[in-house]
Design a protein around this motif. Structure first.
Motif, short mmCIF file in Angstrom:
data_model
loop_
_atom_site.label_atom_id
_atom_site.label_comp_id
_atom_site.label_asym_id
_atom_site.label_seq_id
_atom_site.Cartn_x
_atom_site.Cartn_y
_atom_site.Cartn_z
N ILE A 80 0.79 -1.05 -0.06
CA ILE A 80 -0.02 0.05 -0.01
C ILE A 80 0.86 1.26 0.06
O ILE A 80 1.80 1.51 0.72
N LYS A 81 0.53 2.28 -1.05
CA LYS A 81 1.31 3.50 -1.02
C LYS A 81 0.20 4.62 -0.55
O LYS A 81 -0.79 4.43 -0.77
N ILE A 82 0.94 5.55 0.15
CA ILE A 82 0.34 6.64 0.64
C ILE A 82 0.66 7.99 -0.15
O ILE A 82 1.72 8.26 -0.20
N SER A 83 -0.30 8.54 -0.59
CA SER A 83 -0.31 9.87 -1.35
C SER A 83 -0.80 10.93 -0.56
O SER A 83 -2.21 10.85 -0.37
N VAL A 84 -0.31 12.03 -0.12
CA VAL A 84 -0.95 13.09 0.75
C VAL A 84 -0.89 14.44 -0.20
O VAL A 84 0.37 14.60 -0.72
N SER A 85 -1.67 15.03 -0.02
CA SER A 85 -2.06 16.43 -0.92
C SER A 85 -0.94 17.45 -0.37
O SER A 85 -0.49 17.62 0.84
N GLU A 86 -0.43 18.11 -1.34
CA GLU A 86 0.74 19.19 -1.07
C GLU A 86 -0.05 20.44 -0.61
O GLU A 86 0.64 21.13 0.00
N ASN A 87 -1.35 20.43 -0.84
CA ASN A 87 -2.09 21.55 -0.43
C ASN A 87 -2.25 21.60 1.17
O ASN A 87 -2.27 20.52 1.78
N ASP A 88 -2.20 22.61 1.77
CA ASP A 88 -2.07 22.92 3.26
C ASP A 88 -3.13 24.12 3.42
O ASP A 88 -3.04 25.23 2.64
N GLY A 89 -3.57 23.98 4.87
CA GLY A 89 -4.27 24.91 5.05
C GLY A 89 -4.71 25.07 6.60
O GLY A 89 -4.65 23.98 7.56
N MET A 90 -5.46 26.13 7.22
CA MET A 90 -5.88 25.95 8.63
C MET A 90 -7.10 25.33 8.71
O MET A 90 -8.05 25.85 7.89
N LEU A 91 -7.34 24.48 9.67
CA LEU A 91 -8.74 24.06 9.81
C LEU A 91 -9.26 24.22 11.29
O LEU A 91 -8.49 24.43 12.35
N TRP A 92 -10.39 24.69 11.30
CA TRP A 92 -10.88 25.21 12.62
C TRP A 92 -11.69 23.65 13.34
O TRP A 92 -12.89 23.47 12.92
N CYS A 93 -10.99 23.12 14.16
CA CYS A 93 -11.61 21.85 14.73
C CYS A 93 -10.91 21.40 16.10
O CYS A 93 -9.87 22.10 16.43
N ASP A 94 -11.47 20.44 16.52
CA ASP A 94 -10.85 19.90 17.62
C ASP A 94 -9.82 18.75 17.13
O ASP A 94 -10.00 17.73 16.07
N LYS A 95 -8.40 19.16 17.24
CA LYS A 95 -7.38 18.47 16.45
C LYS A 95 -7.37 16.86 16.82
O LYS A 95 -7.43 16.02 15.99
#
Length: 457
Positions: free
Chosen positions: A336-351
């Motif tokens: 299994i290979k994992i691919s994570v988006s290069e986009n990043d941003g702030m989430l307003w949430c309970d971490k």
């Protein structure tokens, strides 16, 4: 009195009143017009006859006067014409013999006409009496005419009869329309009542909606929708009560299981450090034990996560931080290979809560891929109102008939598991005022999480 009768009365009474008043007014004006036209005709005849009789009267030419009277009496409805001397004595009545010549006619109207030097009219029974002085510099005679009103009365009566018949026809048509209108309104209302009874009896299938009144149709639909919602809420309440009871029992069981599992895990760790040779010789069995302990711990975490609902403690946190911490929880198989988006941003949430959601989705993807070559793609994208997170895999996917049920408690498509993982994910996301959904792809499935935009500090 039933609803239909009341509606018919409401519809027909104004028409009845309006038709009656209109008929009376029309009859009155018709009678007045006919009578006025007759009076005008009599006056015109008197004026014309008086002008023709001036010279014969002045010359006492009785033959010419009789000829004028004969012609005049040919006129329809004229009963009699008399010519009098100024003192009231009869000069001629149109007959050849003039038997009454010089006779004083004792009649109140004629006596009044002698005294007056003007045109006079008297309506009495079915006769109109008219008199007019014959003038030639002075009063030289009196013209008296009797005119029958039988024809005009007959015409008035016929007109009134026609008006009454027309009014009756209008009322009849109005009654038919009112009855149809009453039925068209009362029937949907009665059907609406029947639909309400059906909803109260729990029969929510095939609502009878066929009226021509859109508002009533809409109301019927809303009643059935309300019934469906009530039924749904009732089922959810029953399900919630059952889950609450199951949850309480599960909570006790999981707490009781946690301690023995921790003891087993600690014992394995001690054996690893003190008896590595024994571990090496029986590595396969110890791996099976450790894997079973981890699986049981994971299921206990799912149960506790579903039972213990904590309101989210929101903060602004980076998407990359949540994904990084989530991936640390796994030792991914080589297939299994994992691919994570290069986009990043702030989430307003309970971490921690959102991190548990991501971990759960990744865990499901790993199980769905199994031993075949697979890939898990985690993506992040900022939209106008939401931040969107997607977890996609090329595993076996979810059966189409189960797609809507995967977020239901205790539902699972796996041979193992509690059926509470995705429910906990759904509860967590909805507690953040967000949404979570799943969609099958040609190969695999994609989960989408929508979270409200991060608050700007």
């Amino acid at each position: 009195m039933n609803l239909n009768s009341k509606l018919v009365l409401i519809a027909i009474i104004p028409v009845l009143i309006a038709t009656s008043l209109t008929s009376i007014i029309i009859a009155e004006f018709t009678s007045r017009d006919l009578f006025d036209s007759t009076i005008s005709k009599i006056k015109a005849l008197c004026d014309l006859t008086e002008s023709e009789m001036r010279n014969p009267m002045n010359n006492l030419d009785i033959d010419e006067l009789n000829e004028i009277i004969d012609n005049l009496e040919k006129e329809k409805n004229i009963l009699q014409v008399l010519v009098l001397f100024p003192d009231g004595r009869l000069f001629t009545d149109g007959t050849d013999d003039d038997y009454n010549f010089g006779k004083v006619i004792e009649d109140e109207f004629i006596q009044t006409s002698i005294l007056e030097d003007k045109e006079m009219l008297l309506v009495e029974d079915d006769v109109i009496y008219a008199s007019k002085p014959i003038m030639l510099n002075e009063k030289i005679g009196i013209l008296v005419m009797e005119y029958s009103t039988q024809e005009i009365n007959s015409r008035i009566q016929n007109s009134i009869t026609s008006i009454i018949l027309t009014a009756i026809i209008i009322l009849g048509i109005s009654a038919v329309i009112a009855i149809q209108l009453g039925r068209s309104i009362s029937r949907p209302i009665l059907e609406l009542r029947e639909n309400i009874f059906r909803v109260s009896d729990g029969n929510l299938k095939n609502p009878q909606i066929f009226s021509n009144i859109s508002e009533i149709d809409q109301l019927s639909k809303q009643i059935f929708e309300m019934g469906e919602k009530l039924e749904k809420y009732q089922k959810e309440m029953i399900k919630t009560e059952r889950l609450a009871a199951i949850g309480e029992l599960s909570s006790r069981i999981t707490h009781d299981l946690r301690n023995p599992l921790n003891s087993l895990k600690m014992a394995i760790d001690i054996l690893k450090s003190k008896k590595p040779e024994m571990i090496k010789e029986n590595q396969e069995y110890f791996d099976m034990m450790q894997h079973s302990i981890e699986r049981m711990n994971h299921q206990i975490d799912e149960v506790l996560g579903f039972i213990k609902k904590h309101p989210p403690k929101r903060e602004n946190v980076k998407f990359s931080e949540i994904i990084s911490n989530s991936l640390k929880s796994f030792q991914f198989p080589k297939n299994i290979k994992i691919s994570v988006s290069e986009n990043d941003g702030m989430l307003w949430c309970d971490k921690n809560q959102i991190q548990n959601v991501i971990v759960n989705l990744i865990s499901n993807s790993i199980h769905a891929i199994g031993k075949k070559e697979g890939k898990i793609i985690i993506n992040f994208q900022e939209e106008k109102k939401f931040d969107k997170i997607t977890v996609e895999d090329n595993g076996e996917g979810i059966p189409d008939d189960s797609l809507e049920a995967i977020f239901e408690p205790l539902f699972t498509t796996k041979q193992t598991g509690t059926g509470l993982g995705l429910v906990s994910c759904k509860n967590t996301v909805e507690a953040h005022n967000g949404e979570i959904s799943a969609k099958n792809l040609p190969t695999g499935v994609i989960f989408t999480i929508l979270l409200p935009k991060a608050k700007v500090k």
